[in-house]
Scaffold this motif. Structure first.
Motif, PDB file in Angstrom:
ATOM      1  N   LYS A   1      -6.678  -4.087   5.500  1.00  0.00           N
ATOM      2  CA  LYS A   1      -5.602  -3.095   5.540  1.00  0.00           C
ATOM      3  C   LYS A   1      -5.442  -2.847   4.127  1.00  0.00           C
ATOM      4  O   LYS A   1      -5.456  -3.680   3.059  1.00  0.00           O
ATOM      5  N   ALA A   2      -4.661  -1.598   3.769  1.00  0.00           N
ATOM      6  CA  ALA A   2      -4.209  -1.248   2.582  1.00  0.00           C
ATOM      7  C   ALA A   2      -3.164  -0.363   2.603  1.00  0.00           C
ATOM      8  O   ALA A   2      -2.665   0.408   3.570  1.00  0.00           O
ATOM      9  N   ALA A   3      -2.250  -0.063   1.448  1.00  0.00           N
ATOM     10  CA  ALA A   3      -1.027   0.515   1.443  1.00  0.00           C
ATOM     11  C   ALA A   3      -1.055   1.237  -0.105  1.00  0.00           C
ATOM     12  O   ALA A   3      -1.737   0.409  -0.670  1.00  0.00           O
ATOM     13  N   PHE A   4      -0.469   2.223   0.049  1.00  0.00           N
ATOM     14  CA  PHE A   4      -0.602   3.096  -1.375  1.00  0.00           C
ATOM     15  C   PHE A   4       0.806   3.361  -1.605  1.00  0.00           C
ATOM     16  O   PHE A   4       1.733   4.083  -0.818  1.00  0.00           O
ATOM     17  N   HIS A   5       1.251   3.315  -3.056  1.00  0.00           N
ATOM     18  CA  HIS A   5       2.760   3.639  -3.427  1.00  0.00           C
ATOM     19  C   HIS A   5       2.603   4.065  -4.964  1.00  0.00           C
ATOM     20  O   HIS A   5       1.788   3.741  -5.698  1.00  0.00           O
ATOM     21  N   ILE A   6       3.650   4.926  -4.967  1.00  0.00           N
ATOM     22  CA  ILE A   6       3.766   5.410  -6.330  1.00  0.00           C
ATOM     23  C   ILE A   6       4.348   4.567  -7.115  1.00  0.00           C
ATOM     24  O   ILE A   6       5.499   4.233  -6.800  1.00  0.00           O
TER      25      ILE A   6
ATOM     26  N   THR B   1      -4.416  12.817   2.785  1.00  0.00           N
ATOM     27  CA  THR B   1      -3.645  11.652   3.487  1.00  0.00           C
ATOM     28  C   THR B   1      -4.643  10.368   3.048  1.00  0.00           C
ATOM     29  O   THR B   1      -5.490  10.301   3.067  1.00  0.00           O
ATOM     30  N   LEU B   2      -3.647   9.453   2.748  1.00  0.00           N
ATOM     31  CA  LEU B   2      -4.259   8.321   2.358  1.00  0.00           C
ATOM     32  C   LEU B   2      -4.334   7.264   3.692  1.00  0.00           C
ATOM     33  O   LEU B   2      -3.447   7.061   4.324  1.00  0.00           O
ATOM     34  N   PRO B   3      -5.354   6.393   3.728  1.00  0.00           N
ATOM     35  CA  PRO B   3      -5.721   5.820   5.006  1.00  0.00           C
ATOM     36  C   PRO B   3      -4.776   4.410   4.881  1.00  0.00           C
ATOM     37  O   PRO B   3      -4.214   3.761   4.025  1.00  0.00           O
ATOM     38  N   SER B   4      -4.850   3.742   6.155  1.00  0.00           N
ATOM     39  CA  SER B   4      -4.050   2.414   6.173  1.00  0.00           C
ATOM     40  C   SER B   4      -5.163   1.296   6.128  1.00  0.00           C
ATOM     41  O   SER B   4      -4.789   0.171   6.293  1.00  0.00           O
ATOM     42  N   SER B   5      -6.343   1.538   6.023  1.00  0.00           N
ATOM     43  CA  SER B   5      -7.492   0.673   5.888  1.00  0.00           C
ATOM     44  C   SER B   5      -8.517   1.374   4.992  1.00  0.00           C
ATOM     45  O   SER B   5      -8.621   2.334   4.856  1.00  0.00           O
ATOM     46  N   VAL B   6      -9.081   0.485   4.180  1.00  0.00           N
ATOM     47  CA  VAL B   6     -10.213   0.850   3.182  1.00  0.00           C
ATOM     48  C   VAL B   6     -11.556  -0.301   3.553  1.00  0.00           C
ATOM     49  O   VAL B   6     -11.517  -1.293   4.246  1.00  0.00           O
ATOM     50  N   THR B   7     -12.767   0.168   3.058  1.00  0.00           N
ATOM     51  CA  THR B   7     -13.827  -0.440   3.216  1.00  0.00           C
ATOM     52  C   THR B   7     -14.176  -1.073   1.766  1.00  0.00           C
ATOM     53  O   THR B   7     -14.063  -0.002   0.713  1.00  0.00           O
TER      54      THR B   7
END
Length: 108
Positions: A60-65, A42-48
């Motif tokens: 905030k973060a988003a992950f895409h292939i 599970t990839l998060p919607s925010s990162v540090t």
């Protein structure tokens, strides 16, 4: 509640930024990409972000292939065999993500 232990959040290093660039109107893309088989389930919607100067910030973060079109059949097959996530950081400027910044995610 009795018998319920507080959940302690831990962090895991996701990647160290080698390059960052802005996609106008979308956010900041960072490299390297994250191979799908090495990414958390599970990839998060925010990162540090832990910057080389010692400062930290959460964004905030988003992950895409990545979807890449190519004329080379061999290159297309390689992409399909080894898919990777790209990391898009939102609500932050490219200058705030220098090379060497570590991107950490919360895990339980």
């Amino acid at each position: 509640m009795l018998g319920v232990q507080p959940t302690e959040l831990m962090q895991k290093l996701l990647l160290t930024v080698e390059q960052a660039f802005t996609l106008t109107g979308r956010g900041v893309i960072v490299a390297p990409e994250i191979p799908v088989d090495q990414a958390p389930a599970t990839l998060p919607s925010s990162v540090t972000l832990k910057r080389p100067d010692g400062t930290t910030v959460t964004t905030k973060a988003a992950f895409h292939i990545a979807h890449i079109q190519t004329r080379s059949v061999e290159h297309t097959l390689e992409i399909l065999r080894n898919p990777c996530y790209t990391c898009l950081l939102k609500d932050i400027d490219e200058a705030a993500v220098p090379v060497g910044t570590e991107i950490w995610i919360d895990i339980i």
